[in-house]
Write a protein that holds these residues in place. Structure first.
Motif, PDB file in Angstrom:
ATOM      1  N   ASP A   1      21.060 -18.634  16.840  1.00  0.00           N
ATOM      2  CA  ASP A   1      19.485 -18.265  16.209  1.00  0.00           C
ATOM      3  C   ASP A   1      18.346 -18.498  16.597  1.00  0.00           C
ATOM      4  O   ASP A   1      18.389 -19.415  18.175  1.00  0.00           O
ATOM      5  N   ARG A   2      16.937 -18.476  17.009  1.00  0.00           N
ATOM      6  CA  ARG A   2      16.232 -19.101  17.313  1.00  0.00           C
ATOM      7  C   ARG A   2      15.831 -20.441  17.416  1.00  0.00           C
ATOM      8  O   ARG A   2      15.126 -20.905  18.559  1.00  0.00           O
ATOM      9  N   GLY A   3      16.451 -21.202  16.977  1.00  0.00           N
ATOM     10  CA  GLY A   3      16.339 -22.755  16.903  1.00  0.00           C
ATOM     11  C   GLY A   3      17.680 -23.250  17.486  1.00  0.00           C
ATOM     12  O   GLY A   3      18.065 -23.968  17.823  1.00  0.00           O
ATOM     13  N   GLY A   4      18.529 -22.065  17.864  1.00  0.00           N
ATOM     14  CA  GLY A   4      19.099 -22.821  18.683  1.00  0.00           C
ATOM     15  C   GLY A   4      21.041 -23.161  17.870  1.00  0.00           C
ATOM     16  O   GLY A   4      21.853 -23.665  18.832  1.00  0.00           O
ATOM     17  N   ALA A   5      20.948 -23.334  16.407  1.00  0.00           N
ATOM     18  CA  ALA A   5      21.583 -23.614  15.815  1.00  0.00           C
ATOM     19  C   ALA A   5      22.774 -22.344  15.502  1.00  0.00           C
ATOM     20  O   ALA A   5      22.524 -20.720  15.879  1.00  0.00           O
ATOM     21  N   VAL A   6      23.750 -22.815  15.496  1.00  0.00           N
ATOM     22  CA  VAL A   6      25.055 -21.722  15.561  1.00  0.00           C
ATOM     23  C   VAL A   6      25.596 -20.850  14.520  1.00  0.00           C
ATOM     24  O   VAL A   6      25.432 -21.048  13.518  1.00  0.00           O
ATOM     25  N   ILE A   7      24.754 -19.463  14.440  1.00  0.00           N
ATOM     26  CA  ILE A   7      25.330 -18.874  13.436  1.00  0.00           C
ATOM     27  C   ILE A   7      26.466 -17.746  13.531  1.00  0.00           C
ATOM     28  O   ILE A   7      26.392 -16.777  12.718  1.00  0.00           O
TER      29      ILE A   7
END
Length: 842
Positions: free
Chosen positions: A436-442
């Protein structure tokens, strides 16, 4: 056919004790001594004519398969070695029976040959002849190499009394050759029908020797055979292929290329488009381990490469959609079909999944492939693990790779997937994390393409290379055994035939000529053994400083005897010539070989120039250090390039059969390599040949030449004492006993180590233990020497061997004196004298 039950058991010859010539000979000797010869046309053995006695003694006391036919009835005699080849149908019941009765089933083959010899028609020679016989209960196709030679009848001058047969069964070798031919045919068929393109290049200029149809389909209408790569494809240098080939030939390391562009201006229909290739350049090596050519194999991957390029372009376009895709996923769009419009048009298999293994997006090509290999069609929203719930093994395979990607790992991997009941395929999978935009793996997404065909082509390449190597090994073994058997059979014929002649009364000059021929044959056999051992690296070199100028002058008489009167040897040595570190005996053999080759290359005579000059390290890139360049140059016929390329190949010779073993130049090569140098050959048809040896320089001073020894008369006995001789070979033991007695020793001979220890244990006086290293029994000569040294400290011990290289080195480490076979009485006198001189020195 003679059978045991049809032949009465042999009766003892009661007329007299068995004569000396029937002594020994193993099992057959015992049978002959027990046979009732008085019941045959020959009468009691004691009354047999001398030629027959000599022939019987000969066959009984040799380990080579031999037999003979004697008299008008052609009564049959044979030895232990021959009995192993004829089966129970003939052995032992056929002893003393008429030949026509014993060999009725093949009389149509050998009968006329025996008649030819008996009627004075000369010797019969057959090589690898098919002579089917019945043995062990069945008819067999048996191959033989044999000779039928005449035995004179002393009671009827100018008449033949019998036929001497010297033979070798070659069935295994012939069957191996037939199998090798079949293997070569199978390989040729594979080579021609392989879907991968293949070619064989030879030499440093990369000349085409073989190409298959797939290769010609790739390159088009180009005449490549016999031409170099540069000649066939002028653009190959600009495209970088020549540089790659040169690197493989120089380093000996294979090269693999993937997706490499190639353009040929001679493709079918005039096309000159670029093709993309996966290929391997595999170096081929000769018998000496040097690179002699390159094997080229590969596949045309143009379609795959262009597809991958299209996929990369699409992936690049997809990157522009990543931000929108992530926003859509974050918003939780119900259908999650954000990528559908972008990826539906590609043939690549594309899948996107969330952290729960649910499909977020999947294109049509991927859904079709999933259904084809697993039997169930996926859609957006399906859980991939649930779809495979009834196939736990496939579920585990899928979960393993996706779990890594969903954990944030980005990787590319090849794996096999699919239901074995349907179809399993190999796939190359590229996984990337979805963030996502925050860099978290989705989630994660993958791009996949089927690489089964490519892997299959690589497996076919490996199989083709394996079959090629096997065919080359079989061919080399056949060439080796054939060459050795041929040369040694010729030497045996000279010696065996000479023995049968010198026992007959006749002109002393003729006996002298026969003895000279037998001596030369024995020397040729010893030379051939040295060449084989040197070629196989089984005979260590004894390197010492040598002054080449003085060494050549010492060889003048030897060279004059070996060369014709119309051949002149010219020496051209520089004044400041360095000494070299080599084995002087092997150097003499090498120089003699090279001069004899030069002589044979000049049938009309000419000059052989033996030259030597200093070659500093700056003159050669492939060698380290200073060398002396020793060359032998002739003015002969020279060699064509195809012959020059094979000069170091074992048993390759352009001479007539019987005129050369094909081991001369390979032995020269082995000598140069073992000495730490190299050998180079330059030849031009019609202008002659120059062979140059690069011999390592040494700063050590050569030893002064040994004083000449007068060999005209034998020395008087110089030693006394008792020698315990340990030798299992009766003929060798007899000869060595005579040598030792000539030197003044008394001799006690035993046949093995156990008997020798028994002789030492009974208190017998022994002044010297002389033992062969190789012998039958639990102990060899080296074990015996150690035990004898333990029992009698200070006992002089001399060991001998002609082959066991490892044992020889071990004996030297233990401090035992060695005398190499073959040796003569002069070498024995010198060695024993040195040993006793050391013992007598205070």
């Amino acid at each position: 056919m003679i059978k045991d039950k049809e032949t009465p058991p042999p009766k003892a010859d009661r007329t007299a004790a068995a004569p000396d010539f029937l002594q020994g000979g193993g099992a057959m000797g015992a049978l002959m001594r027990a046979f009732d010869w008085s019941s045959t046309a020959l009468g009691p053995a004691a009354s047999w004519p001398q030629p027959l006695r000599t022939a019987v003694r000969l066959i009984l006391n040799t380990g080579h398969p031999m037999c003979l036919f004697w008299g008008p009835e052609l009564l049959w005699f044979y030895n232990d070695a021959y009995s192993q080849s004829i089966g129970p149908e003939r052995h032992p019941g056929s002893l003393g029976q008429p030949a026509r009765q014993v060999w009725a089933e093949i009389w149509d083959i050998i009968g006329s040959q025996i008649d030819q010899v008996m009627t004075g028609g000369g010797t019969v020679w057959q090589e690898n002849a098919l002579v089917p016989i019945t043995r062990n209960g069945s008819r067999e196709d048996v191959y033989w190499t044999y000779s039928f030679g005449p035995i004179d009848d002393e009671d009827a001058p100018n008449s033949i009394g019998g036929v001497l047969v010297v033979c070798t069964e070659t069935t295994e070798r012939m069957l191996a050759a037939q199998r090798a031919g079949e293997e070569r045919e199978r390989f040729a068929e594979l080579f021609e029908q392989a879907p991968t393109f293949m070619a064989r290049l030879t030499g440093p200029d990369h000349r085409f020797e073989l190409v298959n149809p797939s290769y010609m389909q790739l390159v088009g209408d180009v005449d490549v055979i016999g031409r170099t790569v540069t000649e066939a494809f002028p653009d190959a240098t600009a495209q970088g292929f020549i540089e790659l080939l040169d690197g493989v030939y120089r380093t000996g390391e294979p090269y693999a290329g993937s997706g490499v562009p190639f353009m040929s201006n001679a493709r079918p229909n005039g096309d000159s488009d670029v093709r993309y290739l996966d290929f391997v350049y595999q170096p081929m090596r000769d018998a000496a381990g040097a690179v002699s050519g390159i094997f080229v194999v590969g596949v045309d991957v143009t379609d795959r490469t262009l597809g991958e390029r299209q996929l990369r372009e699409q992936a690049e376009r997809l990157q522009g959609f990543n931000e929108a895709l992530e926003a859509a996923i974050a918003a939780g769009l119900e259908e999650r079909k954000v990528l559908a419009d972008v990826v539906e048009s590609t043939d690549a298999f594309i899948q996107v999944a969330d952290l729960e293994f649910r499909f977020v997006a999947i294109n049509r090509a991927s859904a079709d492939e999933f259904e084809r290999i697993f039997g169930v069609r996926p859609k957006v929203g399906d859980n991939m693990l649930d779809l495979l719930a009834d196939r736990p093994e496939h579920q585990a395979e899928v979960k393993t790779v996706w779990a890594r990607a969903l954990a944030g790992e980005e990787f590319t991997e090849v794996g096999e997937f699919g239901d074995p009941g349907r179809e399993r395929r190999f796939y190359e999978m590229k996984f990337n994390a979805l963030r996502d935009r925050g860099g978290a793996v989705i989630g994660a997404f993958q791009f996949v393409y089927d690489v089964s065909d490519r892997l299959r082509a690589q497996a076919q390449l490996a199989e083709a290379e394996s079959q090629l190597r096997q065919a080359q090994k079989i061919e080399a073994i056949g060439q080796l055994t054939g060459g050795v058997a041929h040369d040694f059979n010729n030497l045996l014929m000279v010696i065996l035939g000479g023995l049968s002649m010198i026992e007959r009364p006749g002109d002393p000059a003729r006996r002298s000529r026969i003895l000279d021929g037998m001596r030369q044959a024995a020397e040729r056999g010893a030379s051939l053994s040295r060449q084989l051992l040197a070629f196989a690296r089984r005979q260590p070199l004894k390197a010492e400083p040598v002054a080449l100028r003085a060494h050549l002058e010492a060889m003048r008489e030897l060279l004059d005897r070996a060369l014709r009167g119309d051949v002149h040897v010219k020496a051209d040595f520089t004044d400041d010539l360095w000494a070299v570190l080599v084995d002087p005996a092997e150097l003499e053999l090498v120089l003699l070989n090279l001069c004899v080759n030069a002589r044979d290359a000049m049938p009309e005579g000419g000059t052989i120039t033996v030259a030597a000059r200093n070659a500093a390290s700056s003159e050669h890139e492939d060698l380290e250090g200073d060398f002396v360049a020793l060359s032998v140059k002739d003015e002969g016929v020279g060699m064509a390039p195809e012959t020059l390329a094979r000069v170091f190949e074992p048993f390759f010779t352009t001479k007539e059969i019987g005129k050369g073993s094909g081991l001369g130049l390979p032995q020269v090569y082995g000598f140069a390599e073992q000495s730490g140098g190299a050998v180079r050959v330059v030849s031009t048809v019609g202008q002659g040949t120059t062979v140059t040896l690069m011999l390592p320089r040494t700063d050590r001073l050569p030893a002064p030449p040994a004083p000449l020894i007068d060999l005209a008369e034998p020395d008087a006995p110089t030693h006394t004492g008792a020698v315990l001789l340990v030798e299992d070979d009766d003929e060798v033991a007899c000869l060595v006993t005579e040598m030792l007695r000539e030197l003044g020793f008394g001799v006690v001979r035993v046949a093995n180590a156990e008997a020798a220890l028994g002789a030492l244990a009974n208190g017998r006086t022994v002044d010297l233990l002389f033992s062969d290293i190789m012998m039958p029994g639990a102990m060899n000569g080296l074990d015996l020497a150690r035990e004898a040294q333990r029992r009698r400290p200070g006992l002089p011990i001399l060991l001998t061997s002609g082959y066991a290289d490892a044992a020889i080195r071990e004996a030297a480490r233990d401090g035992f004196r060695m005398l190499r076979k073959p040796y003569d009485i002069k070498a024995l006198r010198q060695t024993v004298g040195e040993m006793f001189e050391t013992l007598e020195t205070p």
